[in-house]
Design an enzyme around this catalytic site. Structure first.
Site, PDB file in Angstrom:
ATOM      1  N   HIS A  82       1.017  -1.213  -0.091  1.00 27.26           N
ATOM      2  CA  HIS A  82      -0.105  -0.047   0.149  1.00 27.26           C
ATOM      3  C   HIS A  82       0.974   1.095   0.146  1.00 27.26           C
ATOM      4  O   HIS A  82       1.913   1.476   0.738  1.00 27.26           O
ATOM      5  CB  HIS A  82      -0.796   0.019   1.256  1.00 27.26           C
ATOM      6  CG  HIS A  82      -1.783   1.321   1.340  1.00 27.26           C
ATOM      7  ND1 HIS A  82      -2.913   1.529   0.570  1.00 27.26           N
ATOM      8  CD2 HIS A  82      -1.632   2.478   1.981  1.00 27.26           C
ATOM      9  CE1 HIS A  82      -3.196   2.811   0.660  1.00 27.26           C
ATOM     10  NE2 HIS A  82      -2.470   3.389   1.705  1.00 27.26           N
ATOM     11  N   ASP A 161     -15.764   2.056   6.624  1.00 29.67           N
ATOM     12  CA  ASP A 161     -14.601   3.324   6.148  1.00 29.67           C
ATOM     13  C   ASP A 161     -15.495   3.991   4.987  1.00 29.67           C
ATOM     14  O   ASP A 161     -14.928   5.136   5.280  1.00 29.67           O
ATOM     15  CB  ASP A 161     -13.417   2.473   5.645  1.00 29.67           C
ATOM     16  CG  ASP A 161     -12.294   3.611   5.131  1.00 29.67           C
ATOM     17  OD1 ASP A 161     -12.141   4.335   6.129  1.00 29.67           O
ATOM     18  OD2 ASP A 161     -12.145   3.595   3.957  1.00 29.67           O
ATOM     19  N   ARG A 168     -15.345  12.129   7.505  1.00 30.02           N
ATOM     20  CA  ARG A 168     -14.102  12.768   7.805  1.00 30.02           C
ATOM     21  C   ARG A 168     -13.769  13.685   6.641  1.00 30.02           C
ATOM     22  O   ARG A 168     -13.246  14.829   7.193  1.00 30.02           O
ATOM     23  CB  ARG A 168     -12.893  11.795   8.114  1.00 30.02           C
ATOM     24  CG  ARG A 168     -13.215  10.828   9.155  1.00 30.02           C
ATOM     25  CD  ARG A 168     -12.267   9.703   9.090  1.00 30.02           C
ATOM     26  NE  ARG A 168     -10.740   9.967   8.814  1.00 30.02           N
ATOM     27  CZ  ARG A 168     -10.050   9.254   8.320  1.00 30.02           C
ATOM     28  NH1 ARG A 168     -10.325   8.002   7.642  1.00 30.02           N
ATOM     29  NH2 ARG A 168      -8.723   9.839   8.202  1.00 30.02           N
ATOM     30  N   SER A 183      -8.409   3.149   8.611  1.00 28.97           N
ATOM     31  CA  SER A 183      -9.083   3.330   7.437  1.00 28.97           C
ATOM     32  C   SER A 183      -8.031   2.453   6.473  1.00 28.97           C
ATOM     33  O   SER A 183      -8.654   1.538   5.631  1.00 28.97           O
ATOM     34  CB  SER A 183      -9.008   4.740   7.169  1.00 28.97           C
ATOM     35  OG  SER A 183      -9.348   4.911   5.835  1.00 28.97           O
ATOM     36  N   LYS A 187      -8.961  -1.789   5.044  1.00 28.49           N
ATOM     37  CA  LYS A 187      -9.241  -2.106   3.772  1.00 28.49           C
ATOM     38  C   LYS A 187      -8.225  -2.906   2.987  1.00 28.49           C
ATOM     39  O   LYS A 187      -8.503  -4.117   2.460  1.00 28.49           O
ATOM     40  CB  LYS A 187      -9.354  -0.533   2.877  1.00 28.49           C
ATOM     41  CG  LYS A 187     -10.474  -0.003   3.112  1.00 28.49           C
ATOM     42  CD  LYS A 187     -10.246   1.242   2.281  1.00 28.49           C
ATOM     43  CE  LYS A 187      -9.514   2.436   2.939  1.00 28.49           C
ATOM     44  NZ  LYS A 187      -9.887   3.742   2.505  1.00 28.49           N
TER      45      LYS A 187
END
Ligand code: URA
Length: 446
Positions: A82, A161, A168, A183, A187
């Site tokens: 990620h 999320d 948010r 978050s 995921k």
């Protein structure tokens, strides 16, 4: 349990229990708790922080708010990467086929670009026909055949999320390390992976501009993943200039193909090899990161990584002919060079400005609803440390419409800092690596 009591408790800096965090996440996902109370709770979390245990509990609750993918019928270890996002950051398209060609499973769920940063899904969709909206069953078929599959977020994965991130976004509560960690990690962990490598960017084009903030987030995510039994590592990498030379979706796909063919810009190749190496190591495919780097290099040299990319593109509906004939990819009609007004050495490139300059050409989104043009973008000719003479092109704008061309040109020009004398201390591509972090009892930190 009443949400107002949990808002008060967090407002007063106290630690929430597992039951209390579960109550918030379950209740909000089910539509039983109102936005105004969750907004207040999120703001209390942003201001007072969460302990590491609370952050892990929040991540766990969010992860289990919806469907999780499961690949127990596949013998390979499941790994992913990620990135916190950047300009010209296209490594996913390179490392997924490398790592799958090396024998690991890469069930990758990615996002779209927003603001100055690009998104993997947008890059993939620059390939005519490429489908990022596969069902779990279709994803399984692709993974069976080539070991890598790259899709977008679905409504059933981490619905908590989806709702919370949207809230948010409009309540000034994005910038909380605990909320960002929960978050992102919820995921990624919903992909059913065994190991995750994080590429946490710092610099002008990054979400986190300063190294201490990036390190704090990286440590939090590494620890949260490890608490959930995952192998984790985070690389803090440089985003103080665009990665590689291409910024813009089709241009970036072309650059990825060049790297998979054994060419391409050095920084992009190096980072892709490093991230692949860590994926091989954490996935147990190699005994060391060094060995992982050698394996990744070999898989590019022997053409297996490119072959894997070709297979994945074909299996996901993409036109594989475009890999050999890049004229089949979307191409912008016009080109405009941005030239240097003075001679010297490139001392800096503000990546955020380059990202926005590309967005203005139509290559990015200001809002989630914007439609992007995959053909447009910017080719960077001069990078930090390069010598430049007066009138020499720094970068080229590739565009279809001149609507915001002048604004884009001005921004691209102002992104470059050219100094007459070299006073440079070149920043490293990889600032540091963060692995296990055993600070079990560290204090609450906003
Ligand atoms: N990206 C995410 O997916 N979530 C955040 O909270 C911030 C960045």
């Amino acid at each position: 349990m009443r949400l107002v009591d949990l808002i008060r408790k967090k407002r007063d800096g106290k630690e929430l229990s597992t039951e209390e965090i579960n109550f918030v996440v379950r209740g909000y996902t089910a539509g039983e708790l109102p936005d105004y109370q969750i907004s207040a709770w999120l703001m209390a979390v942003l201001l007072k922080g969460m302990t590491r245990a609370e952050t892990a509990t929040l991540t766990h609750a969010m992860l289990h708010s919806g469907e999780t993918l499961e690949w127990s019928d596949f013998p390979q270890k499941k790994v992913d990467k990620h990135s916190t996002g950047g300009v010209g950051d296209k490594t996913s398209l390179i490392l997924a086929p490398i790592v799958a060609a090396g024998g690991l499973l890469v069930p990758m769920i990615s996002g779209r670009g927003l603001g100055h940063t690009g998104g993997t899904l947008d890059k993939l969709e620059a390939i005519p026909g490429f489908n990022v909206s596969l069902s779990a069953a279709q994803m399984r078929e692709v993974l069976k055949k080539c070991g890598a599959c790259m899709i977008g977020q679905t409504d059933s994965i981490v619905p908590a999320d989806k709702k919370m991130y949207a809230l948010r976004d409009v309540t000034g509560t994005v910038e909380s390390p605990a909320l960002i960690c929960a978050s992102i990690m919820s995921k990624k962990l919903a992909e059913g992976i065994d190991a995750l490598v994080l590429d946490v960017k710092i610099g002008s084009g990054a979400f986190m501009k300063q190294e201490p903030d990036a390190v704090h987030l990286a440590e939090l995510m590494v620890e949260t993943g490890e608490r959930m039994g995952k192998k984790m590592a985070a690389l803090i990498t440089d985003m103080d200039q665009p990665l590689g030379q291409a910024v813009g979706n089709a241009l970036e796909v072309i650059e990825c193909i060049e790297v998979l063919r054994g060419g391409g810009p050095r920084d992009l190749l190096d980072l892709s090899l490093e991230l692949s190496a860590w994926m091989f190591y954490l996935g147990g495919r190699t005994k060391s990161v060094d060995e992982g780097r050698q394996l990744a290099t070999q898989l590019i040299r022997n053409g297996k990584a490119l072959e894997n990319f070709r297979q994945m593109v074909g299996l996901q509906g993409g036109d594989v002919r475009a890999i050999d004939d890049i004229s089949l990819l979307p191409t912008a009609r016009y080109r405009l060079g941005v030239v240097s007004r003075n001679a010297g050495q490139v001392a800096g490139i503000d990546s955020e400005k380059i990202g926005i300059a590309s967005l203005l050409l139509g290559g990015g989104r200001s809002t989630k609803e914007d439609v992007i043009n995959p053909a447009v973008g910017i080719m960077i000719h001069k990078k930090v440390g390069d010598k430049v003479s007066t009138g020499e092109p720094l970068c080229t704008l590739c565009y279809d419409s001149s609507a915001q061309l002048e604004e884009s040109r001005g921004l691209a020009e102002s992104a470059y800092q050219v100094s007459p004398a070299a006073l440079l201390q070149k920043r490293p591509l990889i600032h540091r690596v963060i692995q296990s972090n055993k600070n079990e009892n560290s204090a609450t930190q906003p």
